[in-house]
Design a protein around this motif. Structure first.
Motif, PDB file in Angstrom:
ATOM      1  N   ASN A   1       0.850  -1.178   0.000  1.00 27.27           N
ATOM      2  CA  ASN A   1       0.000   0.000   0.000  1.00 27.27           C
ATOM      3  C   ASN A   1       0.889   1.232   0.000  1.00 27.27           C
ATOM      4  O   ASN A   1       2.107   1.120   0.063  1.00 27.27           O
ATOM      5  CB  ASN A   1      -0.969  -0.014   1.187  1.00 27.27           C
ATOM      6  N   LYS A   2       0.287   2.391  -0.057  1.00 25.92           N
ATOM      7  CA  LYS A   2       1.064   3.615  -0.182  1.00 25.92           C
ATOM      8  C   LYS A   2       1.156   4.406   1.111  1.00 25.92           C
ATOM      9  O   LYS A   2       1.650   5.516   1.094  1.00 25.92           O
ATOM     10  CB  LYS A   2       0.465   4.477  -1.289  1.00 25.92           C
ATOM     11  N   ILE A   3       0.702   3.851   2.217  1.00 25.34           N
ATOM     12  CA  ILE A   3       0.812   4.596   3.463  1.00 25.34           C
ATOM     13  C   ILE A   3       2.172   4.314   4.092  1.00 25.34           C
ATOM     14  O   ILE A   3       2.781   3.283   3.860  1.00 25.34           O
ATOM     15  CB  ILE A   3      -0.318   4.286   4.460  1.00 25.34           C
ATOM     16  N   SER A   4       2.626   5.252   4.878  1.00 24.24           N
ATOM     17  CA  SER A   4       3.921   5.108   5.521  1.00 24.24           C
ATOM     18  C   SER A   4       3.790   5.491   6.993  1.00 24.24           C
ATOM     19  O   SER A   4       3.292   6.576   7.306  1.00 24.24           O
ATOM     20  CB  SER A   4       4.935   6.022   4.826  1.00 24.24           C
ATOM     21  N   ILE A   5       4.198   4.594   7.855  1.00 27.84           N
ATOM     22  CA  ILE A   5       4.219   4.883   9.281  1.00 27.84           C
ATOM     23  C   ILE A   5       5.539   4.378   9.855  1.00 27.84           C
ATOM     24  O   ILE A   5       6.130   3.437   9.330  1.00 27.84           O
ATOM     25  CB  ILE A   5       3.032   4.258  10.050  1.00 27.84           C
ATOM     26  N   LYS A   6       5.979   5.020  10.893  1.00 30.51           N
ATOM     27  CA  LYS A   6       7.190   4.573  11.581  1.00 30.51           C
ATOM     28  C   LYS A   6       6.789   3.463  12.553  1.00 30.51           C
ATOM     29  O   LYS A   6       5.797   3.588  13.279  1.00 30.51           O
ATOM     30  CB  LYS A   6       7.834   5.725  12.337  1.00 30.51           C
ATOM     31  N   ILE A   7       7.563   2.384  12.548  1.00 35.00           N
ATOM     32  CA  ILE A   7       7.303   1.271  13.451  1.00 35.00           C
ATOM     33  C   ILE A   7       8.557   1.025  14.272  1.00 35.00           C
ATOM     34  O   ILE A   7       9.657   0.910  13.725  1.00 35.00           O
ATOM     35  CB  ILE A   7       6.885   0.005  12.676  1.00 35.00           C
ATOM     36  N   GLU A   8       8.379   0.972  15.569  1.00 32.70           N
ATOM     37  CA  GLU A   8       9.496   0.777  16.496  1.00 32.70           C
ATOM     38  C   GLU A   8       9.395  -0.616  17.115  1.00 32.70           C
ATOM     39  O   GLU A   8       8.321  -1.046  17.519  1.00 32.70           O
ATOM     40  CB  GLU A   8       9.430   1.841  17.597  1.00 32.70           C
ATOM     41  N   LEU A   9      10.538  -1.291  17.204  1.00 35.16           N
ATOM     42  CA  LEU A   9      10.614  -2.601  17.845  1.00 35.16           C
ATOM     43  C   LEU A   9      11.127  -2.430  19.265  1.00 35.16           C
ATOM     44  O   LEU A   9      12.126  -1.739  19.492  1.00 35.16           O
ATOM     45  CB  LEU A   9      11.559  -3.519  17.070  1.00 35.16           C
ATOM     46  N   VAL A  10      10.449  -3.052  20.217  1.00 29.49           N
ATOM     47  CA  VAL A  10      10.915  -3.074  21.606  1.00 29.49           C
ATOM     48  C   VAL A  10      11.048  -4.534  22.013  1.00 29.49           C
ATOM     49  O   VAL A  10      10.081  -5.290  21.936  1.00 29.49           O
ATOM     50  CB  VAL A  10       9.919  -2.345  22.547  1.00 29.49           C
ATOM     51  N   ARG A  11      12.239  -4.915  22.426  1.00 25.94           N
ATOM     52  CA  ARG A  11      12.470  -6.272  22.943  1.00 25.94           C
ATOM     53  C   ARG A  11      12.482  -6.182  24.461  1.00 25.94           C
ATOM     54  O   ARG A  11      13.135  -5.332  25.031  1.00 25.94           O
ATOM     55  CB  ARG A  11      13.791  -6.829  22.432  1.00 25.94           C
ATOM     56  N   GLY A  12      11.746  -7.065  25.111  1.00 27.82           N
ATOM     57  CA  GLY A  12      11.671  -7.026  26.570  1.00 27.82           C
ATOM     58  C   GLY A  12      10.609  -6.051  27.025  1.00 27.82           C
ATOM     59  O   GLY A  12       9.567  -5.885  26.400  1.00 27.82           O
ATOM     60  N   GLU A  13      10.909  -5.378  28.106  1.00 29.68           N
ATOM     61  CA  GLU A  13       9.913  -4.514  28.739  1.00 29.68           C
ATOM     62  C   GLU A  13       9.909  -3.106  28.127  1.00 29.68           C
ATOM     63  O   GLU A  13      10.951  -2.469  28.027  1.00 29.68           O
ATOM     64  CB  GLU A  13      10.206  -4.428  30.236  1.00 29.68           C
ATOM     65  N   PRO A  14       8.745  -2.621  27.707  1.00 28.60           N
ATOM     66  CA  PRO A  14       8.654  -1.254  27.189  1.00 28.60           C
ATOM     67  C   PRO A  14       8.904  -0.223  28.296  1.00 28.60           C
ATOM     68  O   PRO A  14       8.828  -0.542  29.486  1.00 28.60           O
ATOM     69  CB  PRO A  14       7.216  -1.150  26.687  1.00 28.60           C
TER      70      PRO A  14
END
Length: 173
Positions: free
Chosen positions: A3-16
């Motif tokens: 698709n043409k939408i763009s969002i930033k995605i953040e990965l968190v490993r363990g506890e946020p």
């Protein structure tokens, strides 16, 4: 999923972080969860919502917890969705996910799922299978799972014991 939408995605490993936890739980509290508790008309929605938040929160301290956070395109300090996993030696279980109500219907959920699954298979080569579950009434996620080539391998039916003599709904019948 293209698709043409763009969002930033953040990965968190363990506890946020505490701020991330607060935002995640706020999202969970305010969406319809499709859990058996939320689908049961005999359970007060406020109680069901609190129970769902406890479930989401219970995964935070798991050492194998991984969560993907979708950021608001207009304000990247704000989380608009999350996808929560528990990693084992060769499998990954998708335990929960949600997109904030006013951001639903804009394909943020499919982008989040697609990004997370691609990231997992690229960066965790030991993962052979991703398990996910959802209610049969959650048609959006079911359609998304189909598009992502998920296969149904197991179905469950959940029953709840009801005390008919003390159940307000049963007394009206």
């Amino acid at each position: 999923i293209n698709n043409k939408i763009s969002i930033k995605i953040e990965l968190v490993r363990g506890e946020p972080s505490e701020k991330q936890k607060d935002e995640i739980l706020k999202i969970e509290k305010n969406v319809f969860d499709y859990s058996t508790f939320q689908n049961d008309f005999r359970i007060n929605p406020e109680i069901s919502s609190k129970r769902n938040c406890l479930r989401v929160k219970s995964y935070f301290k798991d050492k194998n917890h991984i969560i993907f956070l979708a950021k608001d395109p207009k304000n990247e300090d704000k989380i608009i969705g999350f996808l929560q996993f528990i990693l084992s030696d060769i499998d990954l279980e998708c335990v929960n996910g949600a997109v904030i109500s006013n951001s639903q219907g804009f394909l943020y959920g499919p982008v989040l799922y697609s990004y997370a699954f691609n990231f997992i298979f690229k960066n965790f080569p030991q993962v052979n299978t991703i398990f996910g579950g959802c209610s049969l009434t959650n048609t959006r996620v079911l359609r998304l799972f189909q598009k992502l080539n998920f296969k149904i391998i197991h179905k469950e039916v959940h029953f709840r014991k009801i005390d008919i003599e003390n159940d307000a709904v049963s007394k009206k019948i």
